[in-house]
Write an enzyme that holds these catalytic residues in place. Structure first.
Site, PDB file in Angstrom:
ATOM      1  N   THR A  34       0.819  -1.213   0.000  1.00 25.47           N
ATOM      2  CA  THR A  34       0.000   0.000   0.000  1.00 25.47           C
ATOM      3  C   THR A  34       0.858   1.270   0.000  1.00 25.47           C
ATOM      4  O   THR A  34       0.560   2.185  -0.774  1.00 25.47           O
ATOM      5  CB  THR A  34      -0.983  -0.018   1.187  1.00 25.47           C
ATOM      6  OG1 THR A  34      -1.806  -1.188   1.075  1.00 25.47           O
ATOM      7  CG2 THR A  34      -1.859   1.221   1.203  1.00 25.47           C
ATOM      8  N   GLU A  42       1.232   9.605  -5.816  1.00 24.34           N
ATOM      9  CA  GLU A  42       1.916  10.898  -5.661  1.00 24.34           C
ATOM     10  C   GLU A  42       2.738  11.218  -6.913  1.00 24.34           C
ATOM     11  O   GLU A  42       2.747  12.351  -7.387  1.00 24.34           O
ATOM     12  CB  GLU A  42       2.824  10.878  -4.430  1.00 24.34           C
ATOM     13  CG  GLU A  42       2.083  10.813  -3.120  1.00 24.34           C
ATOM     14  CD  GLU A  42       1.661  12.167  -2.580  1.00 24.34           C
ATOM     15  OE1 GLU A  42       1.444  13.114  -3.369  1.00 24.34           O
ATOM     16  OE2 GLU A  42       1.539  12.287  -1.364  1.00 24.34           O
ATOM     17  N   HIS A  68      -7.067   0.699  -0.972  1.00 24.72           N
ATOM     18  CA  HIS A  68      -6.316  -0.316  -1.709  1.00 24.72           C
ATOM     19  C   HIS A  68      -7.253  -1.512  -1.831  1.00 24.72           C
ATOM     20  O   HIS A  68      -7.520  -2.200  -0.841  1.00 24.72           O
ATOM     21  CB  HIS A  68      -5.034  -0.671  -0.949  1.00 24.72           C
ATOM     22  CG  HIS A  68      -4.049  -1.415  -1.770  1.00 24.72           C
ATOM     23  ND1 HIS A  68      -2.736  -1.554  -1.388  1.00 24.72           N
ATOM     24  CD2 HIS A  68      -4.156  -2.070  -2.945  1.00 24.72           C
ATOM     25  CE1 HIS A  68      -2.085  -2.268  -2.294  1.00 24.72           C
ATOM     26  NE2 HIS A  68      -2.940  -2.596  -3.253  1.00 24.72           N
TER      27      HIS A  68
END
Length: 125
Positions: A34, A42, A68
């Site tokens: 994750t 990002e 996730h």
């Protein structure tokens, strides 16, 4: 230079052993971790506004809200996309989603803030 609402970018990652929950120490299964998925989101957000910031400006992470949803195996390719959904002053809110060959892996929002790089780094002193 104005930042364009709706700007987007996608980045790919072939999941390697170094990207797994075991390697990152966020779990004990050999699948995409994750934290690595968050880093991929990002990266896509940064790429979405690349070339749109004034000289000496950058963006920094502020908030990540991610689900996730499915595991991705080592050797699989995962593609993460970020789309600039909202500009709120210096805050940039991106919608993010990641997919592999089996479908949706993760989704959410990433908020980044536009800062003056030098002034930001001065806060370290």
């Amino acid at each position: 230079m104005p930042i364009r609402h709706g700007s987007s970018a996608a980045v790919d990652l072939v999941v390697a052993d170094d990207d797994t929950a075991i390697a990152i120490r966020s779990g004990d299964v050999p699948v995409l971790a994750t934290p690595r998925l968050v880093a991929l989101f990002e990266e896509a957000a940064v790429a979405a506004v690349a070339g749109q910031l004034d000289e000496g400006m950058t963006t920094v992470g502020m908030r990540v809200q991610v689900d996730h949803l499915a595991p991705t195996a080592v050797g699989s390719t995962v593609t993460a996309e970020a789309t600039l959904e909202r500009i709120d002053g210096r805050r940039l809110v991106f919608t993010v989603a990641a997919r592999d060959s089996r479908g949706l892996v993760g989704a959410g929002k990433v908020t980044r803030v536009v800062v003056d790089t030098d002034r930001f780094l001065d806060k370290l002193s």
